[in-house]
Write a protein that holds these residues in place. Structure first.
Motif, PDB file in Angstrom:
ATOM      1  N   ARG A   1     -21.387 -60.984 -54.889  1.00  0.00           N
ATOM      2  CA  ARG A   1     -20.208 -61.400 -55.644  1.00  0.00           C
ATOM      3  C   ARG A   1     -19.673 -60.203 -56.436  1.00  0.00           C
ATOM      4  O   ARG A   1     -20.410 -59.259 -56.708  1.00  0.00           O
ATOM      5  N   PRO A   2     -18.406 -60.248 -56.814  1.00  0.00           N
ATOM      6  CA  PRO A   2     -17.855 -59.110 -57.554  1.00  0.00           C
ATOM      7  C   PRO A   2     -18.541 -58.935 -58.910  1.00  0.00           C
ATOM      8  O   PRO A   2     -19.136 -59.857 -59.447  1.00  0.00           O
ATOM      9  N   ASP A   3     -18.418 -57.730 -59.439  1.00  0.00           N
ATOM     10  CA  ASP A   3     -19.167 -57.409 -60.652  1.00  0.00           C
ATOM     11  C   ASP A   3     -18.656 -58.161 -61.868  1.00  0.00           C
ATOM     12  O   ASP A   3     -19.402 -58.346 -62.823  1.00  0.00           O
ATOM     13  N   TYR A   4     -17.391 -58.607 -61.847  1.00  0.00           N
ATOM     14  CA  TYR A   4     -16.882 -59.264 -63.052  1.00  0.00           C
ATOM     15  C   TYR A   4     -17.326 -60.714 -63.170  1.00  0.00           C
ATOM     16  O   TYR A   4     -17.042 -61.362 -64.163  1.00  0.00           O
ATOM     17  N   VAL A   5     -17.976 -61.258 -62.166  1.00  0.00           N
ATOM     18  CA  VAL A   5     -18.470 -62.629 -62.331  1.00  0.00           C
ATOM     19  C   VAL A   5     -19.980 -62.716 -62.236  1.00  0.00           C
ATOM     20  O   VAL A   5     -20.543 -63.781 -62.456  1.00  0.00           O
TER      21      VAL A   5
ATOM     22  N   LYS B   1     -11.864 -50.669 -46.706  1.00  0.00           N
ATOM     23  CA  LYS B   1     -10.613 -50.316 -47.369  1.00  0.00           C
ATOM     24  C   LYS B   1     -10.179 -51.394 -48.351  1.00  0.00           C
ATOM     25  O   LYS B   1      -9.625 -51.113 -49.412  1.00  0.00           O
ATOM     26  N   GLU B   2     -10.442 -52.676 -47.978  1.00  0.00           N
ATOM     27  CA  GLU B   2      -9.915 -53.739 -48.804  1.00  0.00           C
ATOM     28  C   GLU B   2     -10.755 -54.028 -50.043  1.00  0.00           C
ATOM     29  O   GLU B   2     -10.376 -54.849 -50.862  1.00  0.00           O
ATOM     30  N   VAL B   3     -11.902 -53.371 -50.171  1.00  0.00           N
ATOM     31  CA  VAL B   3     -12.765 -53.664 -51.305  1.00  0.00           C
ATOM     32  C   VAL B   3     -13.031 -52.394 -52.081  1.00  0.00           C
ATOM     33  O   VAL B   3     -13.363 -51.356 -51.507  1.00  0.00           O
ATOM     34  N   LYS B   4     -12.909 -52.516 -53.388  1.00  0.00           N
ATOM     35  CA  LYS B   4     -13.218 -51.393 -54.248  1.00  0.00           C
ATOM     36  C   LYS B   4     -14.729 -51.335 -54.412  1.00  0.00           C
ATOM     37  O   LYS B   4     -15.372 -52.332 -54.701  1.00  0.00           O
ATOM     38  N   SER B   5     -15.280 -50.166 -54.204  1.00  0.00           N
ATOM     39  CA  SER B   5     -16.721 -50.027 -54.378  1.00  0.00           C
ATOM     40  C   SER B   5     -17.010 -49.748 -55.840  1.00  0.00           C
ATOM     41  O   SER B   5     -16.572 -48.749 -56.391  1.00  0.00           O
ATOM     42  N   VAL B   6     -17.715 -50.651 -56.454  1.00  0.00           N
ATOM     43  CA  VAL B   6     -17.985 -50.511 -57.879  1.00  0.00           C
ATOM     44  C   VAL B   6     -18.893 -49.319 -58.119  1.00  0.00           C
ATOM     45  O   VAL B   6     -18.685 -48.518 -59.000  1.00  0.00           O
ATOM     46  N   ALA B   7     -19.893 -49.207 -57.278  1.00  0.00           N
ATOM     47  CA  ALA B   7     -20.880 -48.157 -57.494  1.00  0.00           C
ATOM     48  C   ALA B   7     -20.237 -46.784 -57.390  1.00  0.00           C
ATOM     49  O   ALA B   7     -20.594 -45.864 -58.123  1.00  0.00           O
TER      50      ALA B   7
END
Lengths: 328, 494
Positions: free
Chosen positions: A74-78, A295-301
C-alpha cells in the motif's frame, strides 16, 4: 408491487448495473495492460514467469498461503508497508499482468510477500543449492541473534502442545539424535552446537540456519517454520511437511536434502528432501519481485533514499538493525 | 411492557369455515414441499456439523500450527477454504433454499410441482459440494476466496441449481392472488441473482480469465454480493415472513418495505471493492464501493425501522416463540453487520483494520449472526409443519439459542479486538511483524472457545432436528413455547 415485469426488470437492472460498473468498466481501464519497456524495447517489466514459478503459484494457491500472506504494497501515506521494507513503492496493476490466479490476499497473519524474491541473499542462489555452498556471503541480518533475544514471549500453551504432538512426524518415534531441546528452542548457536549434522560431509553455517530468504532457508522455513529463528516462536505459519519426503539415504546424501535442527532432524541414515511441488513453490516465492520501477508509480524509496538504508532483508521475524527502539 | 393478555397467541379472528379451508390448503401445500424441504434441511444439517467441526479444527490450528501437519489434506491452508465453502454452499445455501422454497409455495398459494426433480437437484447440489471440497482437499483449490471449488464442481452446482430453482421460479406462474408480498421480492431477487452472479464470476475467472488484478476485483465483487444478494436477500425475506406471521400482525409499512428492498438491491450490490482499499486499483472503484457501503445505512434503517415498528408492543412474544427469538436476533444482527461493515470500510479506519482479523469478524457476523440465525428461526417454524410434530424439548431450543448467541457474540468480539490489536501493531513500523501476530494469539484462543460453543449449539440442534425427522416430536396441536404461557395455550398462528 403491481406485477412481475417491473420486479424482474428491477432485479436484473440492479445486478447488471453493479456488474457493469464494478467489473466491466474497471476491466476496460486496467484489464488490457502491456508490459513496460524503455525506448530501446529492452528492460521489459514484468516478465512472464518461469514454468516452475507458474506451478509454484498453483501450489501457493491450493495450500492456502493466500489466507495469511498478502502480495500488495500500500502507499506510504496510508500504511507502514514501505517503512517495513516490504517494498520500495506501492503496487500497481501492471505488476500483476501475468498472475493467474492473482493472489493479492486480504489478511496478514504473515508478512507481505510482494518482494520476497528481491530479499534473497544474492545471485547464484536461485536454485536449491545446499547451504554449504554459500557460507561467508551471508547478509548481516542472519548473524546470530543477540543472546537475550531468546524466548522473549513464551506463549501460554504453545510449547507444551508443540512438545506433545507425536503425530507431527511418525519417524521421530525412533531414537532421535542427541541434544534435542524440543520444548523450548534455545538460541540457534547453542542448538546447532548440540546437534551434529547427520551427514558429516555437509558443513552448514555456524548456527545451522541458511542465509535468510535463500532457497535453502525457504525450504527449511516451509518444513519447520519455527526452527529458523528463535524469535519466531509465535509464528502461526503451519508446517508444510507434506511437501517434503522423508526417506532413507541411498548411497550419497541428496544435494538438496534439508539441514534441520532440533526435533526436526530425521533419524540417522534418513534425509528430508523437497518434492517437486516444494521446489516449484520456492521457485515461485523467489520470483516475487515488484522492485522494478514503473512509470505510473512514484518510488518512495528512491526519493527518500538519502536518509534510509537500502532495502534490507528485515521485517519477517527480526527487525535487523532496529530503526528505533521498540515501543513495547 | 405489554401484559401477557395482549400477546396474540391466537390467530386473528377468522370465521371457522374460512379458517378450515385455509388450513386444508396450507396442509396440501406443505405436503407438496415436505420431501424437498426436509431433504434440504437434512443435507444442510449434515454440512453444518461437518463445517462446525472443521471450524474448530481450523481455529485451533491457527494458534497451534504444529498440530496435524504431516498430511496435505489436514493442513490449515486446505481445511480453511473447505470450512468456509462447506458453510456457504453446504449449510447456508441449502438451508436458505429449503426455507425459500417453502415460503414461496406458501406465498404463491400453490403446491410445489415436480418435487422429485427438486429432490434430484438436491442430490446434485450435495454431490457438487462434495466434489468441490474433495478437490480442495487433494490440492486443486483455486485460491480465490469463496470460489475455491475447482471449476468442474461449479458445473455440477449449476445443474443442481437449475433443477431446483427453475421450479421454484415457475411457482410464480401458478400463483393465486394478485398481491406479491415483500418476501417474494427478496426471494425472486435471490433466485435470479445467484445464478447470474455465479456465472459471471466463473466466466471471468475460469472460462475466459481476465487479466491481472481485475481477477481480485471480480472475486471481491462476487463474495460480497453472494453474501448480500443471495444469502442476505433470502434471510431478509425470511425475516419479513416470520416476524409478522408469528406475532399475527401485518408488516408496519409497505412503503418502507419497498424503499428498503430497492435501496438494498441497489447499494449493497455496489459494495465489495472496499475490501481492496489502497490496493493496485483505480481509486474511483474503491471509493464507489465505500460510498455504496455507507449508503447501505438506508436499507438498514428502513428495514430495521419496519421490523421494529411491526414488533412494537410484541417484543415479549420473544419469550415464548423460538422462531421469533432467532429471527429477531438475526434481524438485529443485520444492523450490526452493516454498521461494522460501514465502519471498517472508512478509509481512515481501513488503513488500520485492512488485512486484519477484523475483516473475518465482519464476514462471520454476516454469515452467522445475521443469515444463519434467521435460518435457524425459520427451521423452528417450518419443520413442525412438515413433519406434523412439535419440537420436543423447550430446554434444547433455549440451549441452542444461547450457545449460538454467546458463541457468535464471543467470536465476533474476539476477532474484532484481535483485528484492532493486530492493525495497530502492523501500522507501527517500529514493532517487528511477529509482535502483531503475538498480540492476536490470546484472542485467537478465545475464538476457539467460541467455536466450541457453536459446536455444542449445533449438535444440540442437530439432535433435536433428528428427533423431529424420525417422528419423535411431540404430538400436539400446541407449538413448543420456550417458556410456559400463562394464558390459555391454544392454537397459535398456524
Amino acid at each position: 408491487m403491481k406485477g412481475l415485469v417491473p420486479l424482474f426488470l428491477g432485479v436484473f437492472g440492479t445486478f447488471a448495473f453493479s456488474w457493469f460498473g464494478l467489473t466491466v468498466i474497471p476491466n476496460l481501464q486496467i484489464g488490457a495492460l502491456n508490459p513496460q519497456a524503455d525506448e530501446e524495447g529492452t528492460d521489459v517489466y514484468p516478465q512472464p514467469p518461469s514454468g516452475m514459478a507458474v506451478r509454484g503459484r498453483e501450489v501457493y494457491a491450493a495450500n492456502g498461503c493466500v489466507y495469511c500472506h498478502s502480495q500488495q504494497i500500500r502507499p506510504d501515506y496510508v500504511s507502514a508497508d514501505i517503512d517495513r521494507k516490504w517494498g520500495e513503492r506501492r503496487s500497481a496493476p501492471r505488476d500483476y499482468l501475468f498472475d493467474r490466479p492473482v493472489l493479492l490476499g486480504q489478511e496478514r497473519m504473515g508478512p507481505d510477500l510482494s518482494n520476497l524474491g528481491k530479499r534473497a541473499p544474492g545471485e547464484g542462489e536461485k536454485s536449491a543449492t545446499p547451504p554449504a555452498a554459500n557460507p561467508p556471503t551471508a547478509p548481516p541480518a542472519q548473524s546470530p541473534p543477540p543472546p537475550n533475544s531468546g524466548p522473549q514471549k513464551p506463549p501460554p500453551g504453545g510449547p507444551p502442545t508443540a512438545a506433545q504432538s507425536p503425530a507431527a512426524s511418525p519417524a521421530q518415534a525412533k531414537p532421535a539424535p542427541p541434544g534435542n531441546a524440543p520444548a523450548q528452542p534455545s538460541p540457534a548457536p547453542a542448538q546447532a552446537a548440540a546437534n551434529p549434522s547427520p551427514s558429516p560431509s555437509a558443513s552448514p553455517n555456524p548456527n545451522g540456519i541458511p542465509p535468510l530468504y535463500s532457497a535453502a532457508w525457504h525450504h527449511r522455513h516451509l518444513y519447520a517454520p519455527r526452527s529458523v529463528n528463535p524469535d519466531n516462536e509465535d509464528s502461526t505459519m503451519p508446517a508444510y511437511k507434506f511437501l517434503y519426503e522423508k526417506h532413507p539415504i541411498s548411497g550419497e546424501r541428496s544435494a538438496d536434502a534439508l539441514e534441520l535442527t532440533g526435533r526436526d532432524v530425521p533419524p540417522p541414515g534418513w534425509e528430508v528432501v523437497p518434492t517437486y511441488d516444494a521446489e516449484c513453490l520456492v521457485a515461485y516465492l523467489m520470483s516475487l519481485d515488484q522492485s522494478h520501477p514503473l512509470k505510473e508509480v512514484k518510488s518512495v524509496a528512491a526519493s527518500a533514499a538519502a536518509g534510509s538504508p537500502p532495502m534490507a532483508p528485515a521485517g519477517l521475524q527480526t527487525p535487523g538493525p532496529p530503526p528505533a527502539a521498540p515501543k513495547k | 411492557m405489554t401484559p401477557t393478555a395482549d400477546i396474540p397467541l391466537k390467530e386473528p379472528a377468522i370465521s371457522a369455515a374460512a379458517s378450515d379451508a385455509e388450513q386444508l390448503e396450507r396442509a396440501r401445500i406443505d405436503a407438496s414441499t415436505r420431501l424437498p424441504v426436509l431433504m434440504f434441511y437434512a443435507s444442510a444439517m449434515v454440512w453444518l456439523l461437518i463445517g462446525t467441526l472443521l471450524g474448530v479444527i481450523v481455529s485451533f490450528k491457527l494458534h497451534q500450527p504444529d498440530w496435524l501437519t504431516d498430511v496435505g489434506f489436514l493442513s490449515w491452508g486446505r481445511l480453511q477454504p473447505v470450512y468456509i465453502n462447506v458453510m456457504i454452499y453446504g449449510w447456508a445455501s441449502m438451508a436458505a433454499m429449503g426455507t425459500a422454497i417453502w415460503m414461496m409455495a406458501r406465498l404463491c398459494r400453490t403446491t410445489l410441482r415436480h418435487p422429485l426433480i427438486i429432490v434430484s437437484g438436491i442430490w446434485f447440489w450435495n454431490i457438487g459440494v462434495l466434489i468441490g471440497l474433495t478437490g480442495i482437499l487433494v490440492g486443486y483449490g483455486t485460491g480465490y476466496p469463496w470460489l475455491e471449488f475447482p471449476p468442474y464442481a461449479a458445473v455440477v452446482l449449476f445443474v443442481a441449481y437449475a433443477l431446483v430453482m427453475s421450479w421454484a421460479v415457475l411457482m410464480f406462474r401458478f400463483r393465486r392472488g394478485e398481491q406479491i408480498y415483500i418476501t417474494q421480492w427478496y426471494l425472486l431477487g435471490a433466485f435470479l441473482w445467484f445464478p447470474w452472479l455465479y456465472a459471471a464470476a466463473q466466466a471471468m475467472l475460469f472460462v475466459v480469465p481476465i487479466q491481472g488484478v481485475m481477477q481480485a476485483a471480480v472475486n471481491c465483487w462476487y463474495s460480497n454480493n453472494l453474501l448480500f444478494l443471495w444469502l442476505g436477500a433470502i434471510a431478509l425475506g425470511t425475516a419479513y415472513y416470520m416476524i409478522p406471521k408469528v406475532i399475527g400482525r401485518p408488516v408496519y409499512s409497505y412503503h418502507l418495505a419497498t424503499i428498503g428492498f430497492w435501496t438494498y438491491a441497489f447499494f449493497s450490490s455496489w459494495t465489495g471493492m472496499q475490501r481492496l482499499v489502497d490496493g493496485p486499483f483505480p481509486a474511483w472503484m474503491i471509493t464507489a464501493s465505500i460510498a455504496a457501503t455507507i449508503l447501505t445505512i438506508i436499507p438498514v434503517a428502513t428495514v430495521g425501522l419496519n421490523h421494529h415498528m411491526t414488533m412494537q408492543g410484541y417484543f415479549p412474544v420473544m419469550r415464548y416463540s423460538p422462531t421469533l427469538r432467532f429471527t429477531v436476533f438475526g434481524a438485529m444482527s443485520y444492523t450490526v453487520f452493516s454498521v461494522v461493515g460501514i465502519l471498517i470500510s472508512l478509509r481512515s479506519i481501513a488503513r488500520y483494520l485492512h488485512f486484519t482479523q477484523a475483516s473475518i469478524a465482519y464476514s462471520q457476523i454476516g454469515l452467522y449472526a445475521f443469515v444463519t440465525m434467521i435460518l435457524f428461526g425459520s427451521m423452528y417454524y417450518i419443520v413442525p409443519r412438515l413433519v406434523g410434530r412439535e419440537w420436543r424439548y423447550a430446554t434444547l431450543i433455549k440451549l441452542h439459542f444461547w450457545a449460538s448467541a454467546y458463541g457468535i457474540g464471543l467470536m465476533s468480539l474476539m476477532l474484532l479486538v484481535a483485528g484492532i490489536a493486530q492493525g495497530a501493531d502492523q501500522n507501527d513500523p517500529s514493532m517487528s511483524f511477529i509482535q502483531s501476530v503475538s498480540s492476536t494469539l490470546p484472542y485467537l484462543r478465545g475464538r476457539t472457545v467460541a467455536a466450541l460453543l457453536l459446536t455444542v449449539s449445533h449438535f444440540i440442534f442437530a439432535f433435536h432436528f433428528g428427533l423431529m425427522l424420525f417422528g419423535l416430536g411431540r404430538t400436539s396441536t400446541v407449538p413448543t413455547f420456550l417458556n410456559p404461557v400463562e394464558a390459555e395455550g391454544s392454537e397459535v398462528h398456524r
